[in-house]
Scaffold this motif. Structure first.
Motif, PDB file in Angstrom:
ATOM      1  N   GLU A  38       0.836  -1.205   0.000  1.00 55.37           N
ATOM      2  CA  GLU A  38       0.000   0.000   0.000  1.00 55.37           C
ATOM      3  C   GLU A  38       0.870   1.253   0.000  1.00 55.37           C
ATOM      4  OE1 GLU A  38      -3.856  -1.919   2.318  1.00 55.37           O
ATOM      5  OE2 GLU A  38      -2.273  -0.960   3.489  1.00 55.37           O
ATOM      6  N   LEU A  39       1.926   1.243   0.794  1.00 61.70           N
ATOM      7  CA  LEU A  39       2.845   2.372   0.814  1.00 61.70           C
ATOM      8  C   LEU A  39       3.532   2.541  -0.542  1.00 61.70           C
ATOM      9  CD1 LEU A  39       4.046   4.634   2.536  1.00 61.70           C
ATOM     10  CD2 LEU A  39       5.836   3.042   3.230  1.00 61.70           C
ATOM     11  N   GLU A  40       3.916   1.422  -1.157  1.00 60.27           N
ATOM     12  CA  GLU A  40       4.540   1.465  -2.475  1.00 60.27           C
ATOM     13  C   GLU A  40       3.569   2.018  -3.520  1.00 60.27           C
ATOM     14  OE1 GLU A  40       7.649   0.553  -5.421  1.00 60.27           O
ATOM     15  OE2 GLU A  40       7.445   1.402  -3.427  1.00 60.27           O
ATOM     16  N   ALA A  41       2.312   1.631  -3.440  1.00 61.35           N
ATOM     17  CA  ALA A  41       1.307   2.147  -4.378  1.00 61.35           C
ATOM     18  C   ALA A  41       1.158   3.657  -4.223  1.00 61.35           C
ATOM     19  CB  ALA A  41      -0.026   1.443  -4.155  1.00 61.35           C
ATOM     20  N   LEU A  42       1.142   4.135  -2.994  1.00 63.24           N
ATOM     21  CA  LEU A  42       1.079   5.592  -2.757  1.00 63.24           C
ATOM     22  C   LEU A  42       2.307   6.290  -3.325  1.00 63.24           C
ATOM     23  CD1 LEU A  42      -0.196   6.046   0.909  1.00 63.24           C
ATOM     24  CD2 LEU A  42      -1.366   6.671  -1.190  1.00 63.24           C
ATOM     25  N   ARG A  43       3.469   5.703  -3.098  1.00 67.07           N
ATOM     26  CA  ARG A  43       4.702   6.304  -3.593  1.00 67.07           C
ATOM     27  C   ARG A  43       4.687   6.422  -5.114  1.00 67.07           C
ATOM     28  NH1 ARG A  43       9.601   5.203  -5.710  1.00 67.07           N
ATOM     29  NH2 ARG A  43       9.180   2.990  -6.024  1.00 67.07           N
TER      30      ARG A  43
END
Length: 96
Positions: A38-43
């Motif tokens: 999820e953090l990677e998708a936001l990034r």
């Protein structure tokens, strides 16, 4: 029976264990876990400004899966900001 989870390619990592409101002890806050994918998708979507298709290709997942992942991540971040919860970045190993 659920389909097996496809391995995601994740390049970014959280700089800290959590992000929380100032002046309130961590122990007194509600916590929201944000998964590494999820953090990677936001990034990729918001920091790198990639299209959903480009970001999905980088993560090795479908565009629809990417869209669902980034939607969950944005919900968690918004809930954390609006309700004053701690946003926790668990280690990848703890999700296995």
């Amino acid at each position: 029976m659920a389909r097996p989870k496809i391995e995601r390619r994740i390049c970014g990592r959280a700089a800290h264990h959590c992000f929380k409101p100032n002046g309130i002890p961590y122990s007194q806050l509600d916590k929201i876990d944000i998964l590494p994918e999820e953090l990677e998708a936001l990034r990729l979507a918001d920091l790198e400004r990639l299209s959903q298709q480009e970001a999905a290709e980088q993560m090795g997942i479908s565009r629809q899966t990417f869209g669902n992942t980034v939607k969950r991540a944005r919900y968690k971040v918004a809930k954390s900001l609006v309700e004053g919860c701690a946003l926790v970045f668990p280690d990848e190993e703890s999700n296995s």
